[in-house]
Design an enzyme around this catalytic site. Structure first.
Site, PDB file in Angstrom:
ATOM      1  N   TRP A 182       0.861  -1.193   0.000  1.00 52.90           N
ATOM      2  CA  TRP A 182       0.000   0.000   0.000  1.00 52.90           C
ATOM      3  C   TRP A 182       0.896   1.243   0.000  1.00 52.90           C
ATOM      4  CZ3 TRP A 182      -1.842   2.743   4.877  1.00 52.90           C
ATOM      5  CH2 TRP A 182      -2.791   3.720   4.566  1.00 52.90           C
ATOM      6  N   ASP A 263      -0.613  -5.405   9.525  1.00 57.66           N
ATOM      7  CA  ASP A 263      -1.579  -4.419   9.075  1.00 57.66           C
ATOM      8  C   ASP A 263      -2.832  -5.186   8.693  1.00 57.66           C
ATOM      9  OD1 ASP A 263      -3.115  -2.511   7.886  1.00 57.66           O
ATOM     10  OD2 ASP A 263      -1.597  -1.803   6.473  1.00 57.66           O
ATOM     11  N   LYS A 299     -13.245  -0.782   6.119  1.00 56.41           N
ATOM     12  CA  LYS A 299     -13.854  -1.631   5.082  1.00 56.41           C
ATOM     13  C   LYS A 299     -14.854  -2.610   5.684  1.00 56.41           C
ATOM     14  CE  LYS A 299     -10.169   0.050   3.220  1.00 56.41           C
ATOM     15  NZ  LYS A 299      -9.583   0.482   2.014  1.00 56.41           N
TER      16      LYS A 299
HETATM   17  N1  PGU Z   1      -3.571  -0.580   5.294  1.00 52.89           N
HETATM   18  C1  PGU Z   1      -3.874  -1.026   4.079  1.00 52.89           C
HETATM   19  C2  PGU Z   1      -3.191  -2.243   3.577  1.00 52.89           C
HETATM   20  C3  PGU Z   1      -4.834  -0.371   3.301  1.00 52.89           C
HETATM   21  O1  PGU Z   1      -5.124  -0.861   2.107  1.00 52.89           O
HETATM   22  C4  PGU Z   1      -5.471   0.778   3.806  1.00 52.89           C
HETATM   23  C5  PGU Z   1      -6.482   1.524   2.995  1.00 52.89           C
HETATM   24  C6  PGU Z   1      -5.122   1.193   5.100  1.00 52.89           C
HETATM   25  C7  PGU Z   1      -4.175   0.503   5.813  1.00 52.89           C
HETATM   26  C8  PGU Z   1      -5.722   2.393   5.752  1.00 52.89           C
HETATM   27  O2  PGU Z   1      -7.043   2.376   5.887  1.00 52.89           O
HETATM   28  P1  PGU Z   1      -7.824   3.341   6.866  1.00 52.89           P
HETATM   29  O3  PGU Z   1      -8.845   4.006   6.019  1.00 52.89           O
HETATM   30  O4  PGU Z   1      -6.843   4.333   7.419  1.00 52.89           O
HETATM   31  O5  PGU Z   1      -8.385   2.457   7.895  1.00 52.89           O
HETATM   32  N2  PGU Z   1      -6.306   1.531   1.636  1.00 52.89           N
HETATM   33  C9  PGU Z   1      -7.363   1.840   0.707  1.00 52.89           C
HETATM   34  C10 PGU Z   1      -8.089   3.147   1.021  1.00 52.89           C
HETATM   35  C11 PGU Z   1      -7.574   4.396   0.425  1.00 52.89           C
HETATM   36  C12 PGU Z   1      -6.272   4.835   1.024  1.00 52.89           C
HETATM   37  O6  PGU Z   1      -5.267   4.731   0.320  1.00 52.89           O
HETATM   38  O7  PGU Z   1      -6.260   5.270   2.188  1.00 52.89           O
HETATM   39  C13 PGU Z   1      -6.828   1.734  -0.705  1.00 52.89           C
HETATM   40  O8  PGU Z   1      -7.584   1.999  -1.621  1.00 52.89           O
HETATM   41  O9  PGU Z   1      -5.694   1.289  -0.886  1.00 52.89           O
END
Ligand code: PGU
Length: 453
Positions: A182, A263, A299
């Site tokens: 990510w 994570d 999510k």
């Molecule tokens: N860790 C991972 C692996 C993630 O994919 C995401 C969110 C988070 C943590 C953080 O999520 P929180 O909203 O802070 O609980 N990834 C999504 C959402 C958009 C973003 O980049 O924040 C994504 O689309 O990759």
């Protein structure tokens, strides 16, 4: 009322007018394309540029949009009626609408209306129940009081608080993150003061796990290094180790004293089962060793904007856990003082009521199943079109995303010609797709693959 002050209604329309003027202005200034943008970034701070804008901030260069959230910014500006946002990992219904879980609506009625400050570590019930959710109701670590859990600002905030704590109190400042991962991980850990290195994870040739590379890289990491592990539904690849592979990773990491930092942003989304998706974490806790886990309810409860999450640190003894918690408070207090109460009370309400909990698991499974059926539909649609290449990874990968293998030129083509928005690494949020939009996406992929190298 003051004659010059517009009424509330008129005020909102004047706000709209100002906003659209601003959007026109921004669009105008960005029309000279990215060449201009990259030029801007290379201009160094100078007194002349500061004075020419008549601002003490005149030297500030425009930062590029975020690689993931910026996709939504671009999508919002597109007037096309067929546009499709497959960038951000956010669940949509078959009608393409955001989903408010039914159980949330019940929980809203029952959850507390108290709006007092929470303690620095957040809502006690929420913390206890969150630890139970990820480590399991029968976790020996919980029973022995060796876990400290603090409520944080969703997954991102939990990772950041954990990283700040490690940078201050842990003897090793290096964290290994999977390649790829990510996009925000690098920034979170670097800004917290850790030094970021990568370990092999994905093999583009097989579109699967590069397990050998992973073992070799972790095997040569310095003893004590921190290792970021995606608990399930790896983002962006949708590729997870099998349970046997997790066991090998665990043995290797424990033998080298590597510290696991999980994570967990997708518990329940990979398989539809909360317990199955926490297996990796539970294996590491079952051996009695220490680890960290960042949880997000964005999510799996659809609480994206409420920013609800938790950081747990599993320690060797209850005494250490107590001291660790006292230091976590010192990290949190100057950062945001204490976390928001609303989302955490909703989560606690659901987690502690058996009926609501069951209702949640049913809705969660329905979301996971809809994503799985989108995978099958997209795969079938590409097969039907005879799109060149092997697309079986679409059905093999799990979680919210498919890592398609499309390159950035193909992505640009799909956005320009088909108004389909995705991240430039070719990641597609399957949760944003519906039966109605699958044909449009399949047409776009087919055209991109056959027309763009
Ligand atoms: N860790 C991972 C692996 C993630 O994919 C995401 C969110 C988070 C943590 C953080 O999520 P929180 O909203 O802070 O609980 N990834 C999504 C959402 C958009 C973003 O980049 O924040 C994504 O689309 O990759």
């Amino acid at each position: 009322m003051h004659p010059q002050l517009p009424s509330l209604g008129a005020n909102s329309s004047s706000t709209d007018r100002r906003l659209s003027a601003l959007i026109r202005h921004l669009e105008g200034s960005s029309s000279s394309s990215s060449a201009m943008e990259s030029q801007n970034q290379t201009i160094s701070a100078s007194a002349t540029s500061a004075f020419s804008d008549n601002s003490v901030f005149g030297h500030v260069v425009r930062a590029p949009e975020d690689a993931i959230l910026g996709v939504t910014v671009a999508y919002n500006k597109d007037p096309s009626p067929v546009k499709l946002n497959l960038g951000v990992g956010a669940y949509r219904t078959e009608e393409g609408k955001p989903l408010v879980l039914t159980v949330l609506q019940f929980a809203l009625i029952c959850s507390s209306r108290v709006k007092e400050y929470l303690p620095i570590v957040g809502l006690a019930d929420f913390n206890k129940l969150s630890a139970k959710l990820i480590f399991g109701a029968d976790s020996p670590a919980i029973r022995e009081n060796r876990v400290t859990t603090v409520q944080c600002l969703s997954g991102t905030g939990s990772l950041r608080v954990g990283a700040e704590f490690l940078a201050k109190h842990y003897h090793q400042r290096t964290i290994y993150i999977p390649q790829p991962t990510w996009g925000n991980h690098v920034k979170i850990f670097t800004l917290a003061g850790l030094s970021v290195k990568t370990y092999s994870y994905y093999d583009p040739a097989t579109r699967g796990l590069n397990f050998q590379g992973l073992l070799e890289d972790l095997g040569s990491a310095p003893s004590g290094a921190i290792v970021l592990l995606h608990a399930c539904a790896h983002n962006p690849t949708g590729v997870d180790p099998t349970l046997q592979q997790w066991e090998q990773i665990r043995q290797l990491m424990r033998s080298k004293g590597l510290l696991p930092f999980f994570d967990s942003a997708y518990q329940g989304f990979a398989s539809g089962s909360l317990d199955a998706d926490a297996q990796s974490v539970r294996m590491f806790v079952a051996d009695g060793g220490e680890c960290l886990a960042a949880q997000s309810y964005a999510k799996n409860m659809g609480l994206y904007g409420e920013r609800v999450g938790a950081l747990s640190i599993v320690c060797k003894t209850a005494d250490v856990a107590g001291r660790v918690e006292s230091q976590l408070k010192l990290v949190i207090r100057p950062m945001y003082s204490n976390p928001p109460i609303h989302g955490a009370s909703i989560v606690a309400t659901i987690l502690k009521d058996r009926n609501m909990f069951n209702e949640w698991t049913i809705e969660l499974k329905a979301m996971a199943d809809r994503i799985i059926s989108m995978r099958q539909q997209l795969f079938d649609a590409l097969c039907a079109r005879g799109t060149p290449g092997d697309w079986s990874h679409i059905v093999k990968q799990i979680g919210m995303f498919t890592f398609t293998g499309l390159n950035s030129q193909q992505v640009t083509f799909m956005t320009k010609e088909y108004h389909i928005y995705l991240t430039s690494d070719g990641r597609i949020s399957m949760a944003g797709l519906s039966s109605k939009t699958v044909p449009h996406l399949a047409d776009a992929i087919h055209a991109a693959v056959t027309r763009v190298a």
